[in-house]
Design an enzyme around this catalytic site. Structure first.
Site, PDB file in Angstrom:
ATOM      1  N   HIS A  34       0.791  -7.533 -13.929  1.00 55.16           N
ATOM      2  CA  HIS A  34       0.020  -8.566 -13.241  1.00 55.16           C
ATOM      3  C   HIS A  34       0.841  -9.845 -13.064  1.00 55.16           C
ATOM      4  O   HIS A  34       0.305 -10.953 -13.081  1.00 55.16           O
ATOM      5  CB  HIS A  34      -1.310  -8.836 -13.965  1.00 55.16           C
ATOM      6  CG  HIS A  34      -2.278  -7.696 -13.798  1.00 55.16           C
ATOM      7  ND1 HIS A  34      -3.056  -7.536 -12.677  1.00 55.16           N
ATOM      8  CD2 HIS A  34      -2.552  -6.631 -14.596  1.00 55.16           C
ATOM      9  CE1 HIS A  34      -3.783  -6.433 -12.802  1.00 55.16           C
ATOM     10  NE2 HIS A  34      -3.486  -5.856 -13.949  1.00 55.16           N
ATOM     11  N   ASP A  36       3.363  -9.611 -10.517  1.00 52.48           N
ATOM     12  CA  ASP A  36       3.976  -9.529  -9.166  1.00 52.48           C
ATOM     13  C   ASP A  36       3.323 -10.478  -8.169  1.00 52.48           C
ATOM     14  O   ASP A  36       4.014 -11.221  -7.468  1.00 52.48           O
ATOM     15  CB  ASP A  36       4.063  -8.077  -8.638  1.00 52.48           C
ATOM     16  CG  ASP A  36       2.747  -7.312  -8.539  1.00 52.48           C
ATOM     17  OD1 ASP A  36       1.703  -7.845  -8.988  1.00 52.48           O
ATOM     18  OD2 ASP A  36       2.779  -6.179  -8.010  1.00 52.48           O
ATOM     19  N   SER A  67      -4.445  17.166   3.729  1.00 55.31           N
ATOM     20  CA  SER A  67      -3.785  17.090   2.428  1.00 55.31           C
ATOM     21  C   SER A  67      -4.179  18.297   1.594  1.00 55.31           C
ATOM     22  O   SER A  67      -5.341  18.718   1.617  1.00 55.31           O
ATOM     23  CB  SER A  67      -4.210  15.811   1.695  1.00 55.31           C
ATOM     24  OG  SER A  67      -3.903  15.916   0.317  1.00 55.31           O
ATOM     25  N   GLY A 122      -5.607   8.301  -9.648  1.00 54.91           N
ATOM     26  CA  GLY A 122      -6.369   7.373 -10.478  1.00 54.91           C
ATOM     27  C   GLY A 122      -5.773   7.149 -11.854  1.00 54.91           C
ATOM     28  O   GLY A 122      -6.432   6.634 -12.754  1.00 54.91           O
ATOM     29  N   GLY A 124      -3.120   5.276 -12.421  1.00 53.17           N
ATOM     30  CA  GLY A 124      -2.358   4.019 -12.455  1.00 53.17           C
ATOM     31  C   GLY A 124      -0.870   4.268 -12.342  1.00 53.17           C
ATOM     32  O   GLY A 124      -0.051   3.446 -12.754  1.00 53.17           O
ATOM     33  N   LEU A 125      -0.491   5.415 -11.775  1.00 55.07           N
ATOM     34  CA  LEU A 125       0.936   5.712 -11.592  1.00 55.07           C
ATOM     35  C   LEU A 125       1.312   5.636 -10.110  1.00 55.07           C
ATOM     36  O   LEU A 125       2.291   6.212  -9.667  1.00 55.07           O
ATOM     37  CB  LEU A 125       1.271   7.093 -12.177  1.00 55.07           C
ATOM     38  CG  LEU A 125       0.990   7.242 -13.682  1.00 55.07           C
ATOM     39  CD1 LEU A 125       1.239   8.676 -14.141  1.00 55.07           C
ATOM     40  CD2 LEU A 125       1.844   6.278 -14.508  1.00 55.07           C
ATOM     41  N   SER A 127      -0.216   6.654  -7.132  1.00 51.94           N
ATOM     42  CA  SER A 127      -0.320   7.728  -6.146  1.00 51.94           C
ATOM     43  C   SER A 127      -0.556   7.143  -4.753  1.00 51.94           C
ATOM     44  O   SER A 127      -0.028   7.653  -3.765  1.00 51.94           O
ATOM     45  CB  SER A 127      -1.431   8.704  -6.520  1.00 51.94           C
ATOM     46  OG  SER A 127      -2.645   8.023  -6.683  1.00 51.94           O
ATOM     47  N   SER A 128      -1.306   6.040  -4.669  1.00 51.84           N
ATOM     48  CA  SER A 128      -1.570   5.489  -3.337  1.00 51.84           C
ATOM     49  C   SER A 128      -0.315   4.829  -2.753  1.00 51.84           C
ATOM     50  O   SER A 128      -0.026   4.989  -1.562  1.00 51.84           O
ATOM     51  CB  SER A 128      -2.759   4.525  -3.348  1.00 51.84           C
ATOM     52  OG  SER A 128      -2.524   3.446  -4.194  1.00 51.84           O
ATOM     53  N   ASP A 172       4.401  -1.732  -6.742  1.00 52.58           N
ATOM     54  CA  ASP A 172       4.294  -0.269  -6.663  1.00 52.58           C
ATOM     55  C   ASP A 172       5.049   0.285  -5.455  1.00 52.58           C
ATOM     56  O   ASP A 172       5.814   1.244  -5.557  1.00 52.58           O
ATOM     57  CB  ASP A 172       2.820   0.155  -6.575  1.00 52.58           C
ATOM     58  CG  ASP A 172       1.994  -0.407  -7.718  1.00 52.58           C
ATOM     59  OD1 ASP A 172       2.587  -0.925  -8.685  1.00 52.58           O
ATOM     60  OD2 ASP A 172       0.756  -0.335  -7.642  1.00 52.58           O
TER      61      ASP A 172
END
Ligand code: GLA
Length: 386
Positions: A34, A36, A67, A122, A124-125, A127-128, A172
């Protein structure tokens, strides 16, 4: 899935061979959480798992999104590429198309697109971010736009803001675009200058522990933190003209912190200023091979995220505090946005089995969810595979 399996899946989905295959990784952040969007620095690594995108020109006037991880298939005409859809995974790649269009680039060809990812959703690595960056990388290649990796990361970040409505920082997408094997990225999120720092851990592994309590980044709590930091800056501006909290050293902050009258904003600011210093110290420690200090800074980061930033929650706190009890754990903290997701730990090789067994059992007993553990391999940033 192997590359060959992915290519066959494309043929099954669309009846023809893919023209090209692209990849972009997820990331794990070692420290600098938190910071960035507060102009501070971060220290993430790209992972060896990520998101794959296969495509072919379809000769028509539409983009087809499919997908292997999702059931929903969506086909959109060129005039539908600039508006977010209602709650669908397609908003991530679609948001990237919209950013290219916003930059004046015309989409002249239709594409059939197939996505597959092995970043747990989901967790927190990122993926989005991996999905955004792989789309940006693929479009850059297909359209010959020659954007550099930093711009591709910014395109991904904007897609997240405008199509997923999360006011995220750049970490990210930047890690996914610019990662390098066996290195962590020390990124200054204000200037976007970065340094790759070799991660030489001699007998120590990076272990990721998935709480399987999904992080709820879109819940509004993330955007609320961003707003609280902005409020702290506004109140600090009555005595000192700063743009970002990260501009203040801890000593400077102590001198003026009393002007932040909002109690919550004050706590958030204290975390950010401390975390920026911890990140600087951690980079120096890693370069000097001082893993013990690095680990202590990781632990302190978790405590600050728990007490001042309040983004951990019972699952992440349980996972970290159980890890701290294990002999051979050098440091352990939550990673990513928080509110669920994963912790990252530095663990001596000989303690890995004990860690997985003991932390796994304690976590499952206390929280009632079966966790999952991965040994992180640090990989390269986005690329074209075929
Ligand atoms: C999420 C955001 C990042 C960063 C982290 C917290 O992953 O996407 O920009 O703010 O949370 O460090």
């Amino acid at each position: 899935m192997t590359l060959q399996e992915l290519k066959s899946a494309f043929v099954s989905a669309y009846g023809k061979e893919a023209d090209a295959v692209y990849f972009a990784p997820g990331r794990v952040n070692l420290i600098g959480e938190h910071t960035d969007y507060n102009g501070g620095s971060v220290f993430p690594c790209a992972l060896s798992f990520g998101t794959y995108l296969l495509l072919r020109k379809n000769g028509g006037n539409s983009i087809k999104f499919r997908s292997l991880n999702q059931t929903e298939v969506i086909e959109l005409g060129f005039d539908k590429l600039s508006t977010p859809l209602n709650k669908t995974w397609v908003n991530y790649p679609l948001g990237v198309f919209a950013q290219f269009i916003k930059r004046g680039i015309e989409i002249k060809d239709g594409y059939d697109i197939l996505i597959w990812g092995d970043v747990p959703n989901g967790a927190g690595l990122s993926s989005s971010a991996a999905l955004e960056v792989v789309t940006a990388y693929a479009l850059n290649d297909q359209l010959g736009t020659n954007f550099n990796r930093t711009i591709l990361a910014q395109i991904g970040q904007k897609a997240e803001h405008e199509f997923a409505f999360v006011n995220c920082g750049i970490m990210d997408q930047f890690a996914s675009a610019n990662g390098a094997k066996d290195s962590a990225i020390h990124l200054n999120c204000d200037t976007l200058q970065f340094e790759l720092v070799p991660v030489k851990l001699k007998g120590v592994k990076i272990l990721i522990s998935n709480t399987h309590s999904p992080h709820k980044l879109d819940s509004g709590a993330y955007n609320q933190r961003v707003a609280e930091c902005q409020l702290a800056v506004k109140q600090l501006n009555t005595v000192r003209p700063i743009k970002y909290l990260a501009e203040l050293t801890e000593a400077e902050f102590k001198n003026i912190e009393s002007v932040i009258t909002d109690v919550t904003a004050h706590k958030r600011a204290r975390h950010v200023v401390g975390e920026v210093q911890r990140t600087k110290d951690a980079v120096i420690a890693l370069k000097a091979g001082d893993l013990t200090l690095f680990g202590k800074l990781m632990n302190a980061s978790h405590v600050s995220l728990r007490d001042d930033y309040e983004v951990t929650g019972p699952e992440l706190d349980c996972m970290a505090s159980e890890a701290w009890k294990i002999d051979g754990v050098i440091g352990s903290r939550m990673t990513g946005g928080g509110f669920g997701g994963c912790t990252v730990s530095l663990v001596k090789e000989e303690a890995i089995d004990t860690f997985i067994k003991e932390v796994g059992t304690a976590y499952q007993t206390k929280i009632g969810i079966k966790p999952e553990f991965y040994i992180a391999e640090i990989g390269d940033g986005a690329c074209k595979l075929a």
